[in-house]
Design an enzyme around this catalytic site. Structure first.
Site, short mmCIF file in Angstrom:
data_model
loop_
_atom_site.label_atom_id
_atom_site.label_comp_id
_atom_site.label_asym_id
_atom_site.label_seq_id
_atom_site.Cartn_x
_atom_site.Cartn_y
_atom_site.Cartn_z
N CYS A 1 0.76 -1.22 0.01
CA CYS A 1 0.08 0.03 -0.06
C CYS A 1 0.79 1.27 -0.02
CB CYS A 1 -0.91 0.01 1.21
SG CYS A 1 -1.84 -1.53 1.42
N HIS B 1 24.84 -40.58 -11.55
CA HIS B 1 23.88 -40.99 -12.40
C HIS B 1 23.99 -40.22 -13.77
CE1 HIS B 1 22.92 -44.25 -9.43
NE2 HIS B 1 22.65 -43.41 -8.71
N LYS C 1 6.37 -11.90 -15.76
CA LYS C 1 5.96 -12.38 -14.21
C LYS C 1 4.81 -13.04 -13.91
CE LYS C 1 6.64 -11.32 -10.16
NZ LYS C 1 7.79 -12.20 -9.37
N ARG D 1 4.29 0.34 -5.85
CA ARG D 1 4.02 -0.75 -4.99
C ARG D 1 3.08 -1.81 -5.11
NH1 ARG D 1 4.72 1.35 0.57
NH2 ARG D 1 6.52 2.62 0.65
N TRP E 1 -3.14 -2.29 -1.50
CA TRP E 1 -2.62 -3.49 -2.12
C TRP E 1 -3.12 -4.76 -0.86
CZ3 TRP E 1 0.14 -8.22 -1.70
CH2 TRP E 1 0.47 -8.86 -2.82
N LYS F 1 17.08 -19.66 -10.64
CA LYS F 1 17.31 -18.11 -10.61
C LYS F 1 18.57 -17.77 -11.46
CE LYS F 1 14.78 -16.89 -9.10
NZ LYS F 1 13.65 -17.52 -8.76
N GLU G 1 17.41 -17.95 -15.27
CA GLU G 1 16.43 -16.81 -15.50
C GLU G 1 17.01 -15.75 -15.79
OE1 GLU G 1 12.21 -17.30 -13.38
OE2 GLU G 1 13.95 -17.11 -12.08
N GLU H 1 15.92 -24.37 -7.18
CA GLU H 1 15.62 -22.83 -7.31
C GLU H 1 16.83 -22.13 -7.52
OE1 GLU H 1 13.06 -21.17 -7.55
OE2 GLU H 1 13.52 -19.27 -6.62
N ASN I 1 -1.86 1.74 6.38
CA ASN I 1 -0.80 0.49 5.73
C ASN I 1 -0.48 -0.13 7.04
OD1 ASN I 1 -0.75 2.04 3.26
ND2 ASN I 1 1.49 2.40 3.19
N GLY I 2 -0.36 -1.53 6.65
CA GLY I 2 0.06 -2.55 7.85
C GLY I 2 -1.15 -3.37 7.93
C1 G6P Z 1 6.61 -16.89 -14.22
C2 G6P Z 1 7.61 -16.20 -13.39
C3 G6P Z 1 7.90 -17.02 -12.29
C4 G6P Z 1 6.87 -17.71 -11.28
C5 G6P Z 1 6.12 -18.47 -12.30
C6 G6P Z 1 4.80 -19.09 -11.56
O1 G6P Z 1 7.26 -18.02 -14.86
O2 G6P Z 1 8.45 -15.82 -14.02
O3 G6P Z 1 8.62 -16.28 -11.33
O4 G6P Z 1 7.54 -18.69 -10.39
O5 G6P Z 1 5.51 -17.98 -13.44
O6 G6P Z 1 4.18 -17.76 -11.01
P1 G6P Z 1 3.09 -17.84 -9.86
O7 G6P Z 1 2.40 -16.44 -10.04
O8 G6P Z 1 1.76 -18.73 -10.28
O9 G6P Z 1 3.30 -18.28 -8.82
#
Ligand code: G6P
Length: 630
Positions: free
Chosen positions: A17, A526, A625, A42, A92, A507, A510, A503, A118-119
């Protein structure tokens, strides 16, 4: 400014927010609307303003963007010309879906008092119950609305009070976090503001004052600002401002000169949103637990699934569906739920689940995890599971998102808007949530009450440990310098750190476009072992847990093939440094909880390698995103 200072600044803030306020000689509404637009980075789902024009208080608010509000209020704005004080908010959502009535400001019944907040008010439901018995009507589902009624109630009982003292007294009853602005047409020449855990800044102009949740809306008007500290309350008028503690003791404040560009302010002083979001994680983990982890009682309270808890505990099987980073969180969910609740768990890519005619029925529970709550495959998996009669539960970050609305029960992660495309804080928020879920699904026979209390205590200490890892940023940056030109990376982990290896590799690929693979360390022999030579950096998570001695053997295997080992080890470890080229030491923690720590250096490593290679980390090529196509 050194990064560690940003950490302090961000840690105190609740990033959801946005707040703006103005009191002076200029027309307030265009200033407020422009200020709100500056805060839209935000995240937002609704916006609103309250204008004071003499003894008239006018509130305008609606679901959607600030631009929508601007268009819709044109007519009313014309009639409000002359209002030179007001407050505004972009929301938000954390409690209650995005809607007109959940938008701020919230008003009292008489329409002469308005509040933006906010909060999170942790004890809002207890306060609401009391106010309901006093005859107050609630128009929204938000926690924030209790504030306006509480102030109104206190003020109405004691006529000697004023807006400031009524607000102060009200805040003494409030638990949780707030950045707050209060206005009233009964005292139209002032704005009362207060802060606890959610930032507020006062901008000092010539005969005019600005208020905001960060400096972004202020910087174009004045460079002179005063930052409120936690537990402070200020009265802002056209003549000046007076800051006092909540105990009513006047505070000396230092005026700070802003030397930031607007863009820097939006990113909290960080170079990129991704880095800012990585650094927000201690606060985010804290926010996920806020009001849910009851340390005193040694239990977790998850309101969003309370009505379904028995059914969840009785599930014959739980299937978790997700995509991308959320799928990695799902894998950790499998380990955690099986460990603590002893319910069999399967994890599926949402895209696979929906197309393979899965065997799911009314005895099953399907959990869908999604940051955005809009991922098309995850949504389709949810609908498939529902059609087949399963109980579907959601873990989402975006309140009111499609997935959040279509699931039968669920919980929000409260991580705040995540803007960097590569997910970081949403992941640690999801894992924190799954940890709490696994403990709340546990049955007496699977884990004792005292063990649950111990796990919760350890969880509550994680934000502070995560903050300590962030202080290793410059060490990680120098490791990135040495390895940035590698063509491939291998990430290895065992047990709870296998999903973290996945993960970490995700990262890196990506955002840096380097090929990276995550593998269970034992599986290396393996296949991937054939790839290891002196050009292959191998990231190995070797923290102290039940697989420690095995992972040491894996490091030996990599070393004997000349692979370059970068290890994540526990503080106090002496073995790993003998074998690895680089070691990043992180605080000690027990196995199930380590992913919340081990993932952080991997996020930072990916970030630094990508920036050193000149990649656009916030907007990596080809990625989105929120993937709303199938
Ligand atoms: C896209 C984003 C990832 C995310 C994935 C799932 O590939 O780039 O960062 O993990 O979607 O998104 P979600 O909003 O369902 O977690």
């Amino acid at each position: 400014m050194p990064r560690v200072l940003f950490l302090v600044a961000v840690n105190k803030g609740n990033v959801m927010c946005g707040i703006v306020g103005y009191i002076g000689w200029r027309e307030a509404s265009p200033l407020l609307l422009k200020g709100l637009k500056r805060l839209e980075y935000r995240g937002y789902d609704s916006a609103g303003i309250a204008l004071l024009n003499g003894s008239v208080l006018t509130v305008m608010k609606q679901k959607g963007s600030v631009s929508g509000l601007e268009t819709d209020t044109c007519v009313e704005r014309a009639s409000m010309q002359g209002a030179t004080a007001g407050i505004g908010h972009t929301r938000w959502a954390t409690h209650g879906e995005p809607s007109d009535r959940n938008a701020h400001p919230h008003e009292n019944a008489a329409g002469d008092l308005a509040v933006i907040h906010n909060g999170i008010i942790e004890n809002y439901s207890a306060l609401k119950q009391e106010l309901l018995t006093e005859g107050y009507l609630f128009l929204s589902e938000t926690d924030s609305e209790v504030l306006v009624h509480l102030i109104d109630w206190i003020w109405s009982r004691e006529t000697s009070l004023n807006l400031e003292s009524a607000t102060r007294q009200a805040l003494r009853h409030v638990e949780g976090a707030y950045g707050l602005c209060v206005v009233s047409s009964r005292e139209p020449d002032k704005i009362v503001v207060a802060r606890k855990g959610s930032p507020l800044v006062i901008g000092i102009g010539e005969g005019e004052f600005f208020i905001a949740s960060d400096a972004a809306p202020i910087v174009e008007h004045t460079k002179k600002v005063v930052y409120l500290a936690d537990g402070e309350l200020a009265v802002v008028t056209r003549e000046g401002y007076c800051v006092k503690s909540i105990e009513n003791i006047e505070q000396e404040k230092i005026v700070t000169e802003l030397d930031f560009s607007l863009e820097k302010i939006e990113k909290g002083g960080f170079e990129h949103f991704m880095l800012k979001e990585i650094f927000e994680q201690p606060e985010v983990m804290h926010d996920v637990m806020r009001g849910r982890v009851r340390l005193g009682e040694g239990r977790v309270c998850l309101g969003g699934i309370a009505d379904y808890l028995d059914r969840l505990k009785q599930a014959k099987r739980i299937t978790i569906c997700a995509c991308g980073t959320s799928w990695h969180a799902a894998l950790l969910g499998e380990y955690l739920i099986e460990e603590f609740a002893r319910i069999p768990v399967e994890v599926d890519y949402a895209s696979e689940f929906r197309y393979r005619n899965p065997i799911v029925g009314s005895d099953d529970v399907v959990i869908v995890i999604s940051q955005s709550g809009e991922t098309a495959d995850t949504l389709a998996a949810l609908r498939t599971a529902k059609e087949k009669g399963a109980l579907v539960m959601g873990i989402c970050n975006v309140v009111g998102s499609t997935i959040a609305r279509e699931t039968q029960c669920g919980m929000y992660t409260h991580a705040g808007p995540e803007i960097g495309v590569a997910s970081t804080k949403a992941f640690t928020a999801q894992v924190t949530m799954l940890y709490m879920l696994a403990l709340s699904l546990s049955k007496d026979k699977s884990i004792s009450q005292s063990e649950i209390a111990l796990h919760l205590r350890e969880l509550s200490e994680i934000p502070e440990k995560a903050a300590r890892i962030l202080q290793l940023d410059s060490q990680i940056q120098s490791i990135a310098e040495r390895f940035k030109d590698a063509k491939n990376f291998l990430y290895l982990g065992r047990g709870y750190n296998f999903p973290v290896a996945l993960e970490g590799a995700l990262k890196l690929k990506e955002i840096s476009y380097i090929h990276a693979e995550g593998y269970p360390a034992a599986e290396m022999k393996h296949g991937p072992i054939a790839l290891i030579d002196e050009d292959m950096p191998v990231i190995i998570i070797a923290t102290h847990d039940s697989t420690y001695s095995k992972i040491l053997s894996n490091i030996e295997e990599v070393r004997s093939r000349k692979g370059r080992v970068i290890a994540i080890a526990s503080e106090g470890d002496t073995e790993v440094s003998r074998l690895a080229e680089e070691v990043i030491y992180i605080p000690q923690a027990s196995g199930p909880i380590t992913p919340l720590l081990t993932v952080i250096p991997l996020q930072l490593l990916a970030y630094h390698i990508a920036t050193l290679r000149g990649c656009n980390v916030d907007r990596p090529r080809n990625l989105a995103k929120s993937v709303t196509v199938e």
